[in-house]
Design a protein around this motif. Structure first.
Motif, PDB file in Angstrom:
ATOM      1  N   GLY A  54      49.102  40.089  51.401  1.00 36.42           N
ATOM      2  CA  GLY A  54      49.369  38.670  51.647  1.00 36.42           C
ATOM      3  C   GLY A  54      48.153  37.780  51.413  1.00 36.42           C
ATOM      4  N   PRO A  55      47.016  38.072  52.063  1.00 41.66           N
ATOM      5  CA  PRO A  55      45.826  37.234  51.859  1.00 41.66           C
ATOM      6  C   PRO A  55      45.410  37.134  50.390  1.00 41.66           C
ATOM      7  CG  PRO A  55      45.500  38.655  53.753  1.00 41.66           C
ATOM      8  CD  PRO A  55      46.803  39.087  53.117  1.00 41.66           C
ATOM      9  N   PHE A  56      45.539  38.236  49.622  1.00 35.24           N
ATOM     10  CA  PHE A  56      45.202  38.171  48.191  1.00 35.24           C
ATOM     11  C   PHE A  56      46.046  37.124  47.479  1.00 35.24           C
ATOM     12  CE2 PHE A  56      46.750  39.385  43.992  1.00 35.24           C
ATOM     13  CZ  PHE A  56      45.597  39.166  43.262  1.00 35.24           C
ATOM     14  N   VAL A  57      47.361  37.160  47.763  1.00 34.76           N
ATOM     15  CA  VAL A  57      48.288  36.272  47.050  1.00 34.76           C
ATOM     16  C   VAL A  57      47.952  34.806  47.322  1.00 34.76           C
ATOM     17  CG1 VAL A  57      50.707  35.574  46.836  1.00 34.76           C
ATOM     18  CG2 VAL A  57      50.113  37.998  47.098  1.00 34.76           C
ATOM     19  N   PHE A  58      47.639  34.511  48.593  1.00 38.90           N
ATOM     20  CA  PHE A  58      47.485  33.099  48.964  1.00 38.90           C
ATOM     21  C   PHE A  58      46.025  32.641  49.038  1.00 38.90           C
ATOM     22  CE2 PHE A  58      51.672  34.433  50.487  1.00 38.90           C
ATOM     23  CZ  PHE A  58      52.438  33.507  49.807  1.00 38.90           C
ATOM     24  N   THR A  59      45.093  33.434  48.498  1.00 34.31           N
ATOM     25  CA  THR A  59      43.677  33.036  48.444  1.00 34.31           C
ATOM     26  C   THR A  59      43.172  33.170  47.008  1.00 34.31           C
ATOM     27  OG1 THR A  59      43.523  34.187  50.588  1.00 34.31           O
ATOM     28  CG2 THR A  59      41.489  33.229  49.704  1.00 34.31           C
ATOM     29  N   PRO A  60      43.561  32.220  46.134  1.00 35.67           N
ATOM     30  CA  PRO A  60      43.188  32.368  44.723  1.00 35.67           C
ATOM     31  C   PRO A  60      41.676  32.395  44.515  1.00 35.67           C
ATOM     32  CG  PRO A  60      44.782  30.589  45.022  1.00 35.67           C
ATOM     33  CD  PRO A  60      44.346  31.017  46.387  1.00 35.67           C
ATOM     34  N   ASP A  61      40.910  31.770  45.415  1.00 38.50           N
ATOM     35  CA  ASP A  61      39.461  31.667  45.213  1.00 38.50           C
ATOM     36  C   ASP A  61      38.692  32.712  46.012  1.00 38.50           C
ATOM     37  OD1 ASP A  61      39.988  30.695  47.701  1.00 38.50           O
ATOM     38  OD2 ASP A  61      38.493  29.093  47.610  1.00 38.50           O
ATOM     39  N   PHE A  62      39.366  33.840  46.369  1.00 39.83           N
ATOM     40  CA  PHE A  62      38.734  34.806  47.280  1.00 39.83           C
ATOM     41  C   PHE A  62      37.397  35.334  46.767  1.00 39.83           C
ATOM     42  CE2 PHE A  62      41.010  37.601  44.421  1.00 39.83           C
ATOM     43  CZ  PHE A  62      40.228  38.735  44.343  1.00 39.83           C
ATOM     44  N   PHE A  63      37.216  35.373  45.458  1.00 43.69           N
ATOM     45  CA  PHE A  63      35.999  35.994  44.917  1.00 43.69           C
ATOM     46  C   PHE A  63      34.815  35.026  44.857  1.00 43.69           C
ATOM     47  CE2 PHE A  63      38.407  34.355  41.355  1.00 43.69           C
ATOM     48  CZ  PHE A  63      37.447  33.707  40.600  1.00 43.69           C
ATOM     49  N   LYS A  64      35.055  33.734  45.170  1.00 37.74           N
ATOM     50  CA  LYS A  64      33.928  32.798  45.158  1.00 37.74           C
ATOM     51  C   LYS A  64      33.626  32.233  46.536  1.00 37.74           C
ATOM     52  CE  LYS A  64      36.853  30.105  41.986  1.00 37.74           C
ATOM     53  NZ  LYS A  64      36.996  29.045  41.034  1.00 37.74           N
ATOM     54  N   LYS A  65      34.275  32.762  47.584  1.00 41.10           N
ATOM     55  CA  LYS A  65      34.017  32.213  48.914  1.00 41.10           C
ATOM     56  C   LYS A  65      32.610  32.574  49.391  1.00 41.10           C
ATOM     57  CE  LYS A  65      37.379  32.601  52.001  1.00 41.10           C
ATOM     58  NZ  LYS A  65      38.563  33.236  52.632  1.00 41.10           N
ATOM     59  N   ARG A  93      42.245  42.810  37.063  1.00 41.09           N
ATOM     60  CA  ARG A  93      43.281  41.777  36.971  1.00 41.09           C
ATOM     61  C   ARG A  93      43.441  41.063  38.309  1.00 41.09           C
ATOM     62  NH1 ARG A  93      48.494  44.765  35.108  1.00 41.09           N
ATOM     63  NH2 ARG A  93      47.734  46.225  36.678  1.00 41.09           N
ATOM     64  N   TYR A  94      43.028  41.709  39.407  1.00 38.16           N
ATOM     65  CA  TYR A  94      43.097  41.061  40.714  1.00 38.16           C
ATOM     66  C   TYR A  94      42.145  39.886  40.776  1.00 38.16           C
ATOM     67  CZ  TYR A  94      46.355  44.278  42.757  1.00 38.16           C
ATOM     68  OH  TYR A  94      47.494  44.967  43.032  1.00 38.16           O
ATOM     69  N   VAL A  95      40.878  40.143  40.433  1.00 40.81           N
ATOM     70  CA  VAL A  95      39.883  39.082  40.504  1.00 40.81           C
ATOM     71  C   VAL A  95      40.124  38.044  39.399  1.00 40.81           C
ATOM     72  CG1 VAL A  95      38.018  39.987  39.073  1.00 40.81           C
ATOM     73  CG2 VAL A  95      37.465  38.926  41.280  1.00 40.81           C
ATOM     74  N   ALA A  96      40.777  38.479  38.298  1.00 37.98           N
ATOM     75  CA  ALA A  96      41.063  37.547  37.202  1.00 37.98           C
ATOM     76  C   ALA A  96      42.351  36.766  37.435  1.00 37.98           C
ATOM     77  CB  ALA A  96      41.152  38.316  35.878  1.00 37.98           C
ATOM     78  N   ARG A  97      43.052  37.022  38.539  1.00 41.10           N
ATOM     79  CA  ARG A  97      44.315  36.349  38.877  1.00 41.10           C
ATOM     80  C   ARG A  97      45.336  36.468  37.750  1.00 41.10           C
ATOM     81  NH1 ARG A  97      44.585  36.046  44.047  1.00 41.10           N
ATOM     82  NH2 ARG A  97      46.195  34.448  43.988  1.00 41.10           N
TER      83      ARG A  97
END
Lengths: 218, 218
Positions: B76-87, B106-110
């Motif tokens: 869930g958090p992955f889906v709704f946090t598009p900017d997770f890799f730059k926080k 592909r996860y980090v590349a959305r």
């Protein structure tokens, strides 16, 4: 008119070797709709001679024959013909997808999500749909769970198809007509029909378990 | 080390603003595995006090609680946090997906197909899995068809996940360890377990229809 002489959106889509459409919309739709009506009528008439089949079951057999043949005969060639848009002597199925791509250029662009969903649909759901025709006709005990499984596959496929389009920019159609007629209209049949069949099969399965529970409690 | 200071493959993947991982593999795995073991043990012990539940049903409840919470709390958090890799101040879940991306960038590349499958999994299959825990415990008549539906969703999701990776170039992992441990290993649980449960539910449903047929024929 986009780059490389193709009619698709977005205009910067790169399609080297694109061969323009040779059939009109009518020349593509008429054989598909004509064959579909023929298949539906044939299944309806033949199933009427099987005896004991309800009208709902006969209608479902028509639907499964139509959708199974569409998955195998129409979607199958798309999956296994990556170069369909550059063939010098395109066949009917190449032309179908060149026309449909006006409503969703991810087809002609070989988008991975689109090809994946079409592949699963053609290879797994197509044969399973035809098996459903047989399962209903011969009243197999797996008839409802099979129909439910195929419906769920069709619905999951549509979800992936629409959500991935949204995430990828939602700009794959030539104009409002192709958006509504092809992208929304044509696909909507694979949403509301599987939804209705899945609900029906779910209810039948629950009712059977309920009846078994009652019988055991007696 | 790829562009923008990220550790992912392919090296030309563009990730502006990437904030490096702060937790080690152990610091990410230990809480996830620890919590999972706790959940499984808790469900096993509580379900043992419900009475009348078979060991298989209790095991299935553990599996559905584990998979449901993984879908909702981790995916869930992955889906709704598009900017997770730059926080700048990443939380545990951001770190999970930065670590997992070593096995599938592909996860980090959305990537659209990946986000779509994860979205359907988190929003639909997560709550449905928790509903399955309840359905098994209270012996609902929809228990088997619900479990079958969620299994089919998980299997369809895995199919899309792997086929789209293949079509998109199959080059999203840092090396063989991450390919086998993350991309193949971690996902394999969502192939063989749903396959086993789906087959079991299919058989139970067919057997119930068969029994009803026999009862009606008597």
């Amino acid at each position: 008119m986009g780059g490389d002489g193709h009619p698709y959106a977005p205009a910067d889509l790169h399609l080297p070797g694109f061969v323009p459409l040779q059939l009109s919309q009518g020349q593509i739709l008429a054989p598909y709709l004509g064959t579909s009506v023929f298949v539906v009528l044939a299944v309806w008439l033949v199933s009427g001679r099987c005896g004991r089949l309800s009208k709902t079951d006969r209608l479902l057999m028509c639907q499964w024959a139509f959708t199974g043949l569409t998955h195998i005969m129409i979607e199958g060639p798309f999956v296994f013909t990556p170069d369909f848009f550059k063939k010098e002597n395109p066949n009917f199925f190449d032309e179908v997808w060149k026309e449909y791509s006006k409503g969703d250029s991810r087809y002609v662009a070989r988008d991975a999500a689109t090809v994946t969903v079409e592949g699963i649909t053609a290879v797994l759901e197509g044969p399973a749909s035809l098996l459903a025709v047989y399962a209903i006709a011969s009243r197999k005990s797996f008839s409802h769970i099979l129909q439910f499984a195929v419906c769920l596959g069709q619905l999951y496929g549509c979800l992936v198809y629409f959500i991935a389009a949204y995430l990828d920019g939602f700009n794959f159609w030539v104009g409002p007509f192709y958006f509504w007629a092809y992208f929304i209209g044509a696909n909507s049949f694979w949403i509301w029909i599987p939804t209705l069949i899945a609900i029906r099969s779910w209810k039948k399965i629950c009712a059977t378990f309920q009846a078994e529970k009652m019988a055991n409690a007696e």
